[in-house]
Scaffold this active site. Structure first.
Site, PDB file in Angstrom:
ATOM      1  N   HIS A   1      32.755  49.114  18.154  1.00 44.03           N
ATOM      2  CA  HIS A   1      31.395  49.401  17.674  1.00 44.03           C
ATOM      3  C   HIS A   1      31.424  50.454  16.569  1.00 44.03           C
ATOM      4  O   HIS A   1      30.865  50.251  15.482  1.00 44.03           O
ATOM      5  CB  HIS A   1      30.541  49.884  18.845  1.00 44.03           C
ATOM      6  CG  HIS A   1      29.124  50.162  18.487  1.00 44.03           C
ATOM      7  ND1 HIS A   1      28.076  49.359  18.887  1.00 44.03           N
ATOM      8  CD2 HIS A   1      28.544  51.162  17.759  1.00 44.03           C
ATOM      9  CE1 HIS A   1      26.939  49.837  18.420  1.00 44.03           C
ATOM     10  NE2 HIS A   1      27.200  50.948  17.730  1.00 44.03           N
ATOM     11  N   GLU A   2      32.080  51.581  16.828  1.00 49.42           N
ATOM     12  CA  GLU A   2      32.104  52.669  15.848  1.00 49.42           C
ATOM     13  C   GLU A   2      32.987  52.333  14.655  1.00 49.42           C
ATOM     14  O   GLU A   2      32.681  52.703  13.515  1.00 49.42           O
ATOM     15  CB  GLU A   2      32.567  53.971  16.512  1.00 49.42           C
ATOM     16  CG  GLU A   2      31.677  54.435  17.665  1.00 49.42           C
ATOM     17  CD  GLU A   2      30.213  54.595  17.253  1.00 49.42           C
ATOM     18  OE1 GLU A   2      29.946  54.860  16.068  1.00 49.42           O
ATOM     19  OE2 GLU A   2      29.342  54.446  18.128  1.00 49.42           O
TER      20      GLU A   2
ATOM     21  N   HIS B   1      30.942  50.296  12.173  1.00 50.02           N
ATOM     22  CA  HIS B   1      30.080  51.152  11.355  1.00 50.02           C
ATOM     23  C   HIS B   1      30.879  51.809  10.227  1.00 50.02           C
ATOM     24  O   HIS B   1      30.479  51.781   9.054  1.00 50.02           O
ATOM     25  CB  HIS B   1      29.455  52.271  12.204  1.00 50.02           C
ATOM     26  CG  HIS B   1      28.346  51.827  13.103  1.00 50.02           C
ATOM     27  ND1 HIS B   1      27.327  50.982  12.699  1.00 50.02           N
ATOM     28  CD2 HIS B   1      28.071  52.150  14.399  1.00 50.02           C
ATOM     29  CE1 HIS B   1      26.492  50.801  13.700  1.00 50.02           C
ATOM     30  NE2 HIS B   1      26.915  51.488  14.745  1.00 50.02           N
TER      31      HIS B   1
END
Length: 224
Positions: free
Chosen positions: A29-30, A33
């Site tokens: 997820h990170e 980003h």
């Protein structure tokens, strides 16, 4: 041990599987980003070493442990400077979207793997402990990634959903939101920690994880 089990939301013996799932889910997820922001021209996260799949860089110990106790948590947020993008509002939306999208793709991968394993019978002669371990792992892999996908789309700061909605609103509305955004985190915590508010708002929304799971399972069943 029994007292600790009462304190946790999940069985103590299943925590290693849950921990592994959270490491994968939070890291992807990170990373999504950070990678998207870097590709769009913002090297803020890159300079901080966030464009990596090393879990140690992304995980927040307290945020991870909180999932075991409260059912929700977080990783270290990726710093993003939209002013470095060529089209700040559009690219900021994309950077926000790719985080939850990574969890949706992981969820879909988990459902696909379960369908493949069930349809091929490849584990028919496997030891029972191996089958049990895979069942527990994929149970959490599918649910947690589905939960993180939906949870992060809530339009509340500091979640990704807020960043998406914020960039879609007219400038006048965004100025008003900026004046009150510091209170958003308190509203968010109230909704999470007060059981009555949680059941009335976030709870019903996250129940959609089961519906999403069924949709993906039905889709993949067309091919296996």
């Amino acid at each position: 041990m029994e007292g600790l089990n009462d304190f946790l939301l999940y069985p103590l013996e299943e925590l290693p599987f849950l921990a592994l799932v959270l490491i994968i889910a939070f890291t992807l997820h990170e990373f999504a980003h950070a990678y998207a922001a870097y590709k769009f021209g913002d090297d803020t996260a890159y300079k901080l070493g966030r464009v990596t799949l090393n879990p140690a860089v992304h995980l927040d110990v307290f945020g991870t442990l909180l999932i075991l106790i409260a059912g929700f948590g977080w990783a270290k947020p990726v710093p993003v400077n939209p002013l470095r993008f060529k089209r700040p509002r559009l690219m900021n939306i994309v950077v926000a979207v790719v985080g939850p999208l990574s969890n949706l793709l992981l969820m879909a991968f988990g459902v696909l793997m379960v369908n493949i394993l069930n349809s091929t019978g490849i584990l028919h002669d496997a030891p029972e402990r191996v089958i049990d371990a895979l069942n527990i792992f994929f149970k959490y892999f599918i649910y947690m990634n589905g939960m993180l996908f939906l949870f992060n789309l809530l339009p509340l700061p500091p979640l990704d959903g807020y960043r998406i909605v914020y960039e879609l609103l007219p400038k006048r509305t965004r100025i008003i939101l900026d004046q009150y955004s510091q209170w958003g985190i308190f509203i968010f915590l109230l909704l999470v920690f007060i059981p009555a508010l949680n059941r009335a708002t976030i709870g019903p929304y996250l129940s959609l994880v089961g519906d999403l799971h069924n949709m993906l399972r039905s889709f993949f069943s067309l091919f296996f």
